[in-house]
Enzyme design. Sequence first.
Site, PDB file in Angstrom:
ATOM      1  N   ASP A 121      70.065 114.698   5.691  1.00  0.00           N
ATOM      2  CA  ASP A 121      69.911 113.524   4.827  1.00  0.00           C
ATOM      3  C   ASP A 121      68.573 112.843   5.077  1.00  0.00           C
ATOM      4  O   ASP A 121      67.907 112.383   4.136  1.00  0.00           O
ATOM      5  CB  ASP A 121      71.067 112.545   5.029  1.00  0.00           C
ATOM      6  N   GLY A 173      77.447 112.250   2.490  1.00  0.00           N
ATOM      7  CA  GLY A 173      77.279 111.301   3.578  1.00  0.00           C
ATOM      8  C   GLY A 173      78.489 111.271   4.489  1.00  0.00           C
ATOM      9  O   GLY A 173      79.477 111.979   4.282  1.00  0.00           O
TER      10      GLY A 173
END
Length: 592
Positions: free
Chosen positions: A435, A346
Site C-alpha cells: 500500500d 486495507g
Amino acid sequence: MTVLKPSHWRVLAELADGLPQHVSQLARMADMKPQQLNGFWQQMPAHIRGLLRQHDGYWRLVRPLAVFDAEGLRELGERSGFQTALKHECASSNDEILELARIAPDKAHKTICVTHLQSKGRGRQGRKWSHRLGECLMFSFGWVFDRPQYELGSLSPVAAVACRRALSRLGLKTQIKWPNDLVVGRDKLGGILIETVRTGGKTVAVVGIGINFVLPKEVENAASVQSLFQTASRRGNADAAVLLETLLAELDAVLLQYARDGFAPFVAEYQAANRDHGKAVLLLRDGETVFEGTVKGVDGQGVLHLETAEGKQTVVSGEISLRSDDRPVSVPKRRDSERFLLLDGGNSRLKWAWVENGTFATVGSAPYRDLSPLGAEWAEKVDGNVRIVGCAVCGEFKKAQVQEQLARKIEWLPSSAQALGIRNHYRHPEEHGSDRWFNALGSRRFSRNACVVVSCGTAVTVDALTDDGHYLGGTIMPGFHLMKESLAVRTANLNRHAGKRYPFPTTTGNAVASGMMDAVCGSVMMMHGRLKEKTGAGKPVDVIITGGGAAKVAEALPPAFLAENTVRVADNLVIHGLLNLIAAEGGESEHT
C-alpha cells in the site's frame, strides 16, 4: 443597504472590539433608556444580533468586528499621517477617492476612505467583492506619483508586499498570489484594486484594499484575520483599528520607497512570498486557459515569468487570472478497450474501482465482514474483458474472502524495486508494504514535486518521494483508533471517549484527541523538514494525504505550514497507483 440609524452605528462601533460595555454607557450613546436597548438591538442585521452576550449589566460581542467611529478613525489617521473619511454605506470606497482625485488631486494624496458596506464593491476585472457588515476591513486611499500611468504597473504587487509586512508584524503568516491577492494556502484573505487618474502631469493612484476580518460564512475558500489570530495562539482578539493602523504605516513606508526606487528593491521579498513560485499554474482570460506552465518569478516591472511547453512566456496582469494547476498528472491511456477492476485491500476495509478507458467509472468499499456489495457489482458489470488487479496488506484470509466474491483470478501486486521511473530504496522491497508503494506511485497523479505521502488508516504511514523519482522510505505509527485503544488497555484512567482537538486541552478526552492529532501532524512535519533539507535549492515539497483521517489531519496542520506548502487530500491513492501502473504505455508493466 441597511436601515441602521446613527445611534446603531455608534453602539456597534463601541462594541466592535469584543470587550464588555455597560448598558448605561450604551444607552447614553443610543440616546435611550437601558431597558429599551434590547428592542433597539433587534434592529441590527441578523448575523450581528446573534453575536451579543449579556451578563451582569454588560454587553459584549462574541467576536470583534471591523466597525469604526468617525472620531476614533480621525485620531488613527492623524497618528498615521492620513486624512480620513468614514462612510458607513457607499457605492464604493474607490469611487469616493476617485471623485476627490478628479476634483482636487492634491487632496486625494493620503486621504483614506473607510466604509462598512459597499453596494458596488469590486475587485480586479470587475469582480464583485462580497461581504457582510463588520466582516471585512475595506478602505481606499489616494497616492500622487510624478510618473505616467504606464510606469506604475508594479504598484499592485508592491501594495501586496506592504500588506503582507503589516500582517507579519501582527504575527500572521500569509502569502501573495500573483499579482496582488493575499492568501493563506488556497484560501483568500484579501485583495487589492488599483485605479488611476492622470491630471496636471501627475498620476493619482487610488489603492483599494479589502481584507476579511471575520471569516465570511457565505464565501468558499476564504481566510480571515480573526481566524489566523486565534490559530497563531495570540491572546485576546484581533483589533480592526490596530490592523488598519499597522497597514497604513507599512503602506506609507513602502510607497515612499517605491516612488523613489521602483519595484526592484521589493522583487526578492515578493518572490519569497509568492505562493505559486516554482509551481504549475494556469493563466486564464474570460475563463479560458491561455497559458499553462511553471512560475519562474517576477521582474522589476512586476511582470510574471512562466516556463511553458512552448518556452518562456512573460505575462502582465491586465485581464489575466492565475489559478493553481490542480489537474491530476495525466497517464497514457491503453490502446484497447480492456476494463479493469482495481482493488485496495486495507487492514479493515476493501476499496475498489472499475476503470474504463483509463478513468474511474465507479468506486466502492465494504468491510470484510460483508463483501456482498462487491459480489453484486461483479455479477452486474462483469464481461469477458475485465482484468482484476489489486494491492493488499490485509493478510491471506481476507484476500481469500475477496476472491470468493469474484469468479476470476486476482493479480495481487507486491512492492517492487522500481516502477514508472521511481526507484524503491527500501532495503528489502519484498518486505515493503505494497500500500505504501502504490501510494507513492499514485501521488504522481497529483504532483511532480518532491512529496511527503501520508496514509491515515489502521496505521499511519509517512513516506518520502523526491522530485527525481527516488522513494526514500518512511515511518509507520499506530493510527488514531490503535492509539486510542492502546491508551484504553494500558492505562487505568484513559479509557474514555476522545474529545475534540484544542491548542491547550483542559479535559482528559480533549487531551487524548489533541495528543493523537499532534503526534500525526508532528510526524508529517518532521518528514517534510527532512525531505525539504534533502531536496534543497528552495524546491517545493508537497504533502499528499489519503485515508479516512486525511481531511482532519490536513485541517490540523498549522496555518503557517499550510500557507507555505501545498497540502492535498487525495482519495483512493492506492487505486490511483494501480491505475498509473496498468495505464503505462501498451499496458506493459515496468514492475520489476
